[in-house]
Design an enzyme around this catalytic site. Structure first.
Site, PDB file in Angstrom:
ATOM      1  N   HIS A 176       0.869  -1.190   0.000  1.00  0.00           N
ATOM      2  CA  HIS A 176       0.000   0.000   0.000  1.00  0.00           C
ATOM      3  C   HIS A 176       0.907   1.242   0.000  1.00  0.00           C
ATOM      4  O   HIS A 176       0.932   2.020   0.948  1.00  0.00           O
ATOM      5  CB  HIS A 176      -0.915  -0.005   1.226  1.00  0.00           C
ATOM      6  CG  HIS A 176      -2.104   0.890   1.110  1.00  0.00           C
ATOM      7  ND1 HIS A 176      -2.049   2.246   1.341  1.00  0.00           N
ATOM      8  CD2 HIS A 176      -3.397   0.630   0.775  1.00  0.00           C
ATOM      9  CE1 HIS A 176      -3.245   2.778   1.180  1.00  0.00           C
ATOM     10  NE2 HIS A 176      -4.077   1.811   0.829  1.00  0.00           N
ATOM     11  N   GLU A 284      -0.861   0.609  -5.917  1.00  0.00           N
ATOM     12  CA  GLU A 284      -0.681  -0.578  -5.083  1.00  0.00           C
ATOM     13  C   GLU A 284      -0.548  -1.832  -5.952  1.00  0.00           C
ATOM     14  O   GLU A 284      -1.526  -2.289  -6.529  1.00  0.00           O
ATOM     15  CB  GLU A 284      -1.875  -0.735  -4.134  1.00  0.00           C
ATOM     16  CG  GLU A 284      -2.183   0.510  -3.316  1.00  0.00           C
ATOM     17  CD  GLU A 284      -3.532   0.424  -2.617  1.00  0.00           C
ATOM     18  OE1 GLU A 284      -3.917  -0.688  -2.197  1.00  0.00           O
ATOM     19  OE2 GLU A 284      -4.210   1.471  -2.498  1.00  0.00           O
TER      20      GLU A 284
END
Length: 324
Positions: A176, A284
């Site tokens: 992330h 991501e």
């Protein structure tokens, strides 16, 4: 100038500051082995979103640095069954009744190695499930080792996942990664572009879970060659066709700051989620699609893979910075 590693306190935790004449980074092993800073020293620019204090970080740990996701993104109702084994994760996205982002990013990791070999810096950290009570969520015994190697302005990150148990398990992993965007303080988004190596857009429902419908991306040429985020908010899931695979890298360009960040992922990362808010963007890379174990689709399509007893899989990503 040779590389260096220093012990520091960051966010009231023991951390490692390391760097060379070009870049400097901060790794916090006790905070999920999160790379919380990656600074381009040439222009004094912090490319990752870095918390200024512990209180700020605690409000949303997932929105700083480069949290490691296992499993990545959402699991419907926080559970799935694979070959007769149940996996149950806490429902931590209550409004949508999902589990989100897995259990690696908020657990302490151990430092296994730290060394400077001339201009190369190598740091290894490790997570072992045997040190935690995870049997209700993830009953299998696993270890995850992260190796960071810094040379010049490029950080090479390897993630090794090993099945230490007897039974096979399904796995998916991702990051992330949260970039400041624009990079420079006071910069304007109109001078920034981001590109993604994708040509498929996965449709999501009101719970942000895939419906199973997959479409061609709108403006594919633009998304592959650089587009502006000005006035646009994303929380979207993308993929690409293997037979039309591009170099698997996201490129972030800030003309005003005069730098470009290349975020490269190996071919096992078949999917990219793009999420952004004012001041930052999260490209991501994932090895499996959101909620993969619960989808009635082929493993080839979803990226779901199995790790058998004693097996290890290695994933690789690279972060590079250059002037433009």
């Amino acid at each position: 100038m040779t590389g260096y590693i220093e012990d520091i306190t960051f966010l009231n935790e023991k951390a490692l500051k390391f760097g060379n004449e070009k870049v400097e980074a901060i790794l916090a092993p006790s905070l999920g082995s999160n790379l919380l800073s990656f600074k381009y020293k040439q222009k004094d620019i912090e490319v990752l979103r870095t918390p200024v204090c512990l209180e700020e970080y605690k409000k949303a740990p997932i929105l700083y640095g480069m949290p490691i996701l296992f499993p990545p993104n959402r699991i419907e109702d926080g559970q799935f069954t694979y070959k007769g084994t149940e996996y149950r994760f806490p429902v931590n996205e209550r409004e949508k009744f999902n589990h989100i982002h897995g259990f690696l990013h908020d657990k302490p990791w151990q430092v296994c190695k730290r060394e400077v070999n001339g201009k190369e810096i190598v740091i290894n950290t490790e997570f072992s499930s045997s040190e935690f009570d995870l049997k209700d969520s993830f009953p299998q015994d696993i270890t995850v080792n992260m190796s960071l190697s810094l040379r010049a302005e490029t950080l090479d990150i390897k993630l090794e996942i090993t099945n230490k148990g007897i039974e096979p398990f399904p796995w998916g992993a991702g990051y992330h990664t949260v970039f400041n965007f624009p990079f420079g303080p006071g910069g304007k988004l109109e001078h920034c572009r981001i590109s993604l190596p994708v040509n498929k857009h996965w449709e999501l429902n009101e719970r942000s879970l895939p419906t199973g419908a997959i479409h061609e991306t709108a403006n594919t040429f633009e998304i592959q060659n650089g587009f502006s985020l000005e006035g646009r908010l994303f929380d979207d899931l993308f993929g690409y066709d293997e037979e039309r695979a591009l170099e698997n890298e996201c490129i972030l360009t800030d003309q005003e700051a005069g730098i470009q960040v290349i975020y490269h992922a190996d071919p096992q990362f078949k999917f990219w989620v793009l999420f952004n808010q004012e001041g930052y963007v999260c490209p991501e890379p994932y090895t499996w699609v959101t909620n993969a174990p619960n989808l009635d689709l082929s493993a080839k399509l979803t990226g779901l893979r199995e790790l058998r007893s004693g097996e290890t899989v290695q994933l690789r990503t690279l972060l590079s910075i250059k002037d433009i």
